[in-house]
Design an enzyme around this catalytic site. Structure first.
Site, PDB file in Angstrom:
ATOM      1  CG  ASP A 149       6.510  -7.306  14.599  1.00  0.00           C
ATOM      2  OD1 ASP A 149       5.459  -7.864  13.360  1.00  0.00           O
ATOM      3  OD2 ASP A 149       7.285  -7.924  14.855  1.00  0.00           O
ATOM      4  CG  ASN A 202      -6.663  16.452   3.928  1.00  0.00           C
ATOM      5  OD1 ASN A 202      -7.379  16.336   4.898  1.00  0.00           O
ATOM      6  ND2 ASN A 202      -5.486  16.355   3.846  1.00  0.00           N
TER       7      ASN A 202
END
Length: 780
Positions: free
Chosen positions: A166, A530
């Site tokens: 959550d 990256n």
């Protein structure tokens, strides 16, 4: 931050016992955390016990508490859920239950507990710790333990890791499992999109999260949903009319689908729940649209953990062991959290208190405060969602024209960045152009003006919709300048890799010769490698790591079935070893060879011997990653020959070159959101800069800070002038001179059981949670 002395640490682990348990609802990544805690504990000389079935196992004891060895946690990093089981436990909420738990821990000599769970589980652990002394006194009084035993084990240390899909815990940017849950939600939304478009349907999607709207908010942002319900920001009264108007409007503009995302805890201004069936009936009655409800439910907890969750959990697990070793009777129980890309320790109860305050604010209908207390990134997501979801005509038309282009190799998330930049530009009244095929297209005049709806549906698309080329501006400056003049372009937004940065640098350096180049420029770093200076994360690298990781998971499975087989896998990334290193951690590789960490024949010999030793155990498989340009002479073929020859009779060897599949398919939720946010932030910065340099009816920008790279650095968004980044760049190898992720290599080697000096290990400091740290805009 204190570097840790290895010998002191080895000694501090000796004679200590650490118990690890998972509690509450399961979350993907818990296994990676259990693995990291177990291996780090053993590494520093402590005994580690796995406690099965959460607090229930702690209370019942017996077979539920088992000592672990290195192999106990082998081959679990890719599994969802938790292998040691989890249960919600009534007994532990009683004093008798906790007394039984204390007795069981003392029997095994465990005085360090690592708890992986949600806020309820962590609060329980803290109560247990505060009662520990009195529980032991009761056990002595009952004659169950001696006074000597009670004195020996007089103090319990607690380190918490937040495992919850959550993301409802204050003080951490992300909890374990959240990113994987978002992966599941986006997979469902991508699948639903195709059926909805075929039938012109409206879908109401209900996502989990109890009283926290994080999953709903981020998935709405990452899918470009038409309407969103979250408990922290209930809709205004009369929302039914607004929503139906909005849906009708979108449909009339030619959109074939509407997506409405609703958090399971959604409420209106008066605290009354809003259900998915109510929303569906409303759309059917008012608009007559064919509408379906999909409740995602426990699908969101399932599946394999994403790369982000595996690395986050590994990092947090190791840090939790350090926190336990460094704990004293005076330090508070702590929870290991994430801030930007840094591990931070926070006092457990401060976080729990703050988490409770969010619920209280919502109960008292102080909704703005609830959104703030959720933290800077939640608030930021909410504001960006509101900005992009619905077109509001600009207050006034500006005089500025901006052009957006993609440069370099395709990377996932490029389209998300272009979409949000286009929409932000339009909402500020600018004229927005897109350029096809990079600088080459700009030189050829492949420029077109775009509107709000031209970029609809771009969010979930991989690759580059505009088309991208690696060509640099140098050879075609005349034509580029000519087209900038013809179209009256005042600002350039370049989304791309190292070439984008180098290209903008060339344009800036040519400002002296061409006045037309005295415009504002911004680079959004987007490359799977990256390797762009000025940022810790490039757009597209998260998708690439996940793509490489999925391939390696399958390769590992093949090796497990074959027995005694070692795979050598080659990753992309040019000279930059980010992909190889991070994928290596996510799949539990035995080694990852990269250019930045020079290696010689002696190191290879050590690796091969390590592999031969490993084959004598029950784990009869090996995985070695190699970055494509890590060494001029030790090529993938050389490594294959070396391992094959040295392993003769012990193991056989195979190679795999992953190649372009690492560019990924659909972008991950992280890249969709990161791209969306970078697009918005870059466009806001360009608008502000344009107003600064607008004099006497024209734009003239020649200061170094008028051409920047936008990026995420540690905890905040930063704009770095390209001319200043030049000195920090190794142009020969196309990468920054300093790279933050090299510190992760230590983690890779330790979790693969290499004995190395830990002098370089930097442990997190204990910080404090304040309202300021939460509502301060940390950039993302």
């Amino acid at each position: 931050m204190a570097a840790v002395d290895l010998e002191k640490l080895r000694a501090s682990g000796a004679g200590k016992a650490i118990g690890v348990l998972t509690s509450g609802g399961d979350a993907q990544g818990m296994n990676a955390a259990v693995r990291a805690v177990t291996r780090m504990g053993i590494y520093v000389g402590a005994k580690v016990f796995l406690i099965y079935e959460g607090y229930e196992g702690l209370v019942e004891g017996g077979e539920n508490i088992k000592q672990a060895n290195w192999l106990s946690v082998s081959n679990i990093i890719q599994l969802g859920g938790t292998i040691i089981g989890s249960a919600r436990c009534k007994a532990f909420t009683t004093r008798e239950g906790r007394r039984a738990a204390a007795y069981n821990l003392v029997q095994h000599g465990i005085t360090n507990l690592c708890v992986i769970g949600g806020d309820g589980s962590l609060t329980g652990a803290n109560i247990f710790r505060s009662e520990w002394g009195s529980l032991l006194e009761e056990l002595v009084a009952e004659g169950k333990i001696s006074e000597t035993t009670a004195r020996t084990y007089s103090h319990l240390n607690i380190a918490g890791l937040v495992g919850s899909i959550d993301n409802d815990f204050c003080g951490t940017d992300m909890t374990i499992g959240t990113d994987s849950a978002l992966h599941r939600i986006m997979e469902v939304i991508d699948a639903i999109t195709t059926t909805a478009q075929s039938h012109q349907r409206t879908f109401v999607l209900e996502v989990m999260g109890r009283h926290c709207g994080y999953l709903a908010l981020v998935s709405a942002l990452a899918s470009g949903a038409d309407w969103l319900f979250i408990p922290e920001a209930p809709p205004e009264d009369g929302w039914e009319n607004f929503m139906c108007e909005r849906l009708g409007e979108t449909r009339s503009r030619g959109s074939r689908l509407n997506i409405i995302i609703i958090a399971e805890g959604a409420i209106d201004r008066n605290g009354k729940p809003i259900s998915s069936s109510y929303v569906k009936d409303l759309v059917v009655q008012r608009l007559g649209f064919d509408t379906r409800v999909t409740v995602l439910g426990h699908v969101q907890r399932g599946g394999t953990p994403s790369a982000f969750d595996r690395i986050l959990s590994s990092k947090m697990g190791m840090e939790a062991v350090m926190a336990l070793l460094e704990a004293t009777p005076d330090t508070p129980a702590c929870v290991v959290t994430l801030s930007g890309n840094q591990s931070v320790r926070l006092p457990l109860m401060e976080c729990v208190q703050m988490t409770k305050e969010v619920q209280k604010a919502m109960d008292d209908k102080r909704f703005d405060e609830a959104t703030q207390l959720r933290g800077g990134s939640f608030e930021n997501n909410w504001n960006i969602y509101k900005l992009l979801a619905h077109q509001k005509p600009p207050k006034e038309k500006s005089n500025f024209s901006l052009a957006i282009l993609n440069v370099g190799a395709p990377a996932a998330g490029m389209n998300a960045a272009v979409r949000s930049a286009v929409r932000t530009g339009i909402s500020h009244g600018h004229t927005v152009y897109v350029v096809h095929d990079g600088f080459e297209g700009l030189a050829k005049g492949q420029v077109q003006e775009v509107g709000w709806h031209d970029v609809a549906g771009w969010l979930g698309r991989g690759g580059s919709m505009l088309g991208t080329k690696r060509t640099l501006p140098k050879g075609q400056l005349e034509s580029i300048v000519e087209n900038i003049r013809i179209y009256g372009i005042h600002a350039l937004l370049v989304v791309g890799g190292f070439e984008a940065y180098e290209g903008v640098l060339q344009l800036v350096e040519a400002r002296g010769r061409y006045e037309e180049l005295c415009i504002v420029m911004c680079v959004i770093p987007a490359t799977i490698s990256n390797n762009v200076p000025g940022t810790d994360f490039s757009l597209g690298s998260d998708t690439a790591v996940n793509a490489a990781m999925e391939s390696c998971d399958r390769i590992k499975q093949s090796a497990s079935g074959t027995k005694r087989r070692v795979f050598i896998v080659e990753t992309m990334g040019g000279y930059c070893g980010y992909l190889a290193t991070v994928t290596g951690i996510a799949v539990g590789a035995d080694a990852a060879y990269v250019f930045e960490d020079p290696f010689n024949i002696h190191d290879l010999k050590v690796n091969v011997e390590h592999m031969t030793e490993k084959m004598k155990t029950d784990i009869q498989r090996g995985l070695v990653l190699r970055n494509e340009k890590c060494h001029d002479y030790y090529t993938t073929e050389f490594l294959y020959n070396l391992y094959s020859s040295e392993g003769k009779g012990v193991f056989d060897c195979r190679t795999n070159v992953l190649g372009h599949l690492q560019q990924g398919g659909a972008p991950t939720p992280f890249d969709r959101n990161y791209g969306t946010k970078l697009g918005v932030k870059a466009m806001l910065w360009l608008s502000e800069k344009l107003r600064e340099v607008y004099r006497k009816g024209r734009v003239f920008a020649n200061a170094p800070d008028s051409a920047c790279v936008i990026g995420l650095k540690k905890k905040a968004v930063a704009f770095s002038p390209v001319t200043e980044l030049k000195k920090d760049t190794d142009f020969e190898h196309r990468m920054p001179r300093e790279q933050w992720w090299l510190s992760l290599r230590l983690m890779l080697k330790m979790l693969a059981q290499y004995r190395i000096s830990m002098a370089a290990y930097v442990s997190g400091e204990l910080e404090h949670v304040t309202r300021r740290t939460l509502s301060m805009d940390k950039g993302f």
